[in-house]
Design an enzyme around this catalytic site. Sequence first.
Site, PDB file in Angstrom:
ATOM      1  N   LYS A 113       0.907  -1.233   0.307  1.00  0.00           N
ATOM      2  CA  LYS A 113      -0.216   0.031   0.119  1.00  0.00           C
ATOM      3  C   LYS A 113       0.844   1.305   0.049  1.00  0.00           C
ATOM      4  O   LYS A 113       0.613   2.190  -0.609  1.00  0.00           O
ATOM      5  CB  LYS A 113      -0.798   0.091   1.105  1.00  0.00           C
ATOM      6  CG  LYS A 113      -2.304  -0.883   1.049  1.00  0.00           C
ATOM      7  CD  LYS A 113      -3.279  -0.046   0.099  1.00  0.00           C
ATOM      8  CE  LYS A 113      -4.716  -0.459   0.419  1.00  0.00           C
ATOM      9  NZ  LYS A 113      -4.785  -1.646  -0.832  1.00  0.00           N
ATOM     10  N   LYS A 193      -6.590 -11.162 -12.171  1.00  0.00           N
ATOM     11  CA  LYS A 193      -7.775 -11.694 -11.333  1.00  0.00           C
ATOM     12  C   LYS A 193      -8.852 -10.797 -11.862  1.00  0.00           C
ATOM     13  O   LYS A 193      -8.789  -9.531 -12.017  1.00  0.00           O
ATOM     14  CB  LYS A 193      -7.221 -11.462 -10.127  1.00  0.00           C
ATOM     15  CG  LYS A 193      -8.185 -12.120  -9.115  1.00  0.00           C
ATOM     16  CD  LYS A 193      -7.558 -12.119  -7.591  1.00  0.00           C
ATOM     17  CE  LYS A 193      -8.596 -11.893  -6.368  1.00  0.00           C
ATOM     18  NZ  LYS A 193      -8.204 -11.849  -5.036  1.00  0.00           N
ATOM     19  N   LYS A 196     -13.182  -5.317  -9.919  1.00  0.00           N
ATOM     20  CA  LYS A 196     -14.088  -4.164 -10.754  1.00  0.00           C
ATOM     21  C   LYS A 196     -13.172  -3.097 -11.139  1.00  0.00           C
ATOM     22  O   LYS A 196     -13.341  -2.557 -12.041  1.00  0.00           O
ATOM     23  CB  LYS A 196     -14.827  -3.940  -9.286  1.00  0.00           C
ATOM     24  CG  LYS A 196     -15.660  -2.583  -9.849  1.00  0.00           C
ATOM     25  CD  LYS A 196     -16.845  -2.493  -8.595  1.00  0.00           C
ATOM     26  CE  LYS A 196     -17.487  -1.091  -8.894  1.00  0.00           C
ATOM     27  NZ  LYS A 196     -18.920  -1.100  -8.458  1.00  0.00           N
TER      28      LYS A 196
END
Length: 325
Positions: A113, A193, A196
């Site tokens: 992150k 993968k 959205k």
Amino acid sequence: MKKGRVFSGARPTGKQHIGNYLGAIQNYVKLQQDYDCIYCIVDIHALTTLEDTHMLKANTYDMMLDWLAAGLDPEKSILFVQSHVPEVMELHTLLSMVTPLGWLLRVTTFKEKVKMQPHNVNYGLVGYPVLMTADIVLYKADTVPVGEDQLPHLEIAREIVRRFNNIFGPTFPEPQAKLTNFPMVLGLDGEKKMSKSLDNQIELAASAEETTRRIMAAFTDPARKFRNDPGHPEVCNVYSLHHFYTSLKLDEIAKKCRAAEIGCVECKRMLAENINKALAPFREKRAQLAEKSGYVDEVLADGARRAHAIARETIIEVRGKIGLP
Ligand code: TRP
């Protein structure tokens, strides 16, 4: 007798896709038979990335509607939104006091992150696994269905629990991960993968037409340029989706593809038909539930009420164990 208590959480990503269904939701539904289940939409966790906060409400609604239409049952399970039971934030703070910072800074998801959002390395991001631990132990869950990517977080959760129990006396069970052994579902781009954010997904709630249109535009075997070229099902994205929706004819499809007896267009049409057939009952139920005005909100209010009752007891116990005046 139930086998134990399940807790799982998922971030509010809005309308769910077949990757979410095959990888998680389907398993959540099954666990309802044998476990006492609590499923939570973790909106506070979503704040760590501060994207689309104006969409949180709509995304939470859409996601819960999909969960309900897919078979999560408010009569059997507690279904709720994380922020509706604010005790989790109190427990997060208390658990943070027994969590060495070093553990958190070493977590791979945290390091990733930091790379992904160097402009926003916030405090919540470091505490992400502590909040996740609070989620689980607030309800004294012992079983946590998650994907492999969450194993490091579960490890931290167990370490925090051990530490807390050591210092203040036995309070929480050590939560165990229950791996959803499911092969990764590739997106329509055939590379990543299904997700959205990559716009390579097939939404459960999409219309049959939309589903067909997206599948017809999907990426296939890159080596197969012309209709008469032999295909390579083992590297084909559409073939990999056939595993889930055309399982009885897999060998036949592979053989015909290799021999160029069927082309990609035909193969995709068949996939679209089968996916649409499989999703028809879901879509019908979703439309019915969406018609019932206020239904999702009622489910969430009832879920919050039941979750809250458990959370209150835990918090009273925890305050006592710590010795807060
Ligand atoms: N971290 C999980 C994810 O990103 C979501 C989550 C939050 C969770 N709290 C949880 C999962 C508790 C299991 C149990 O997918």
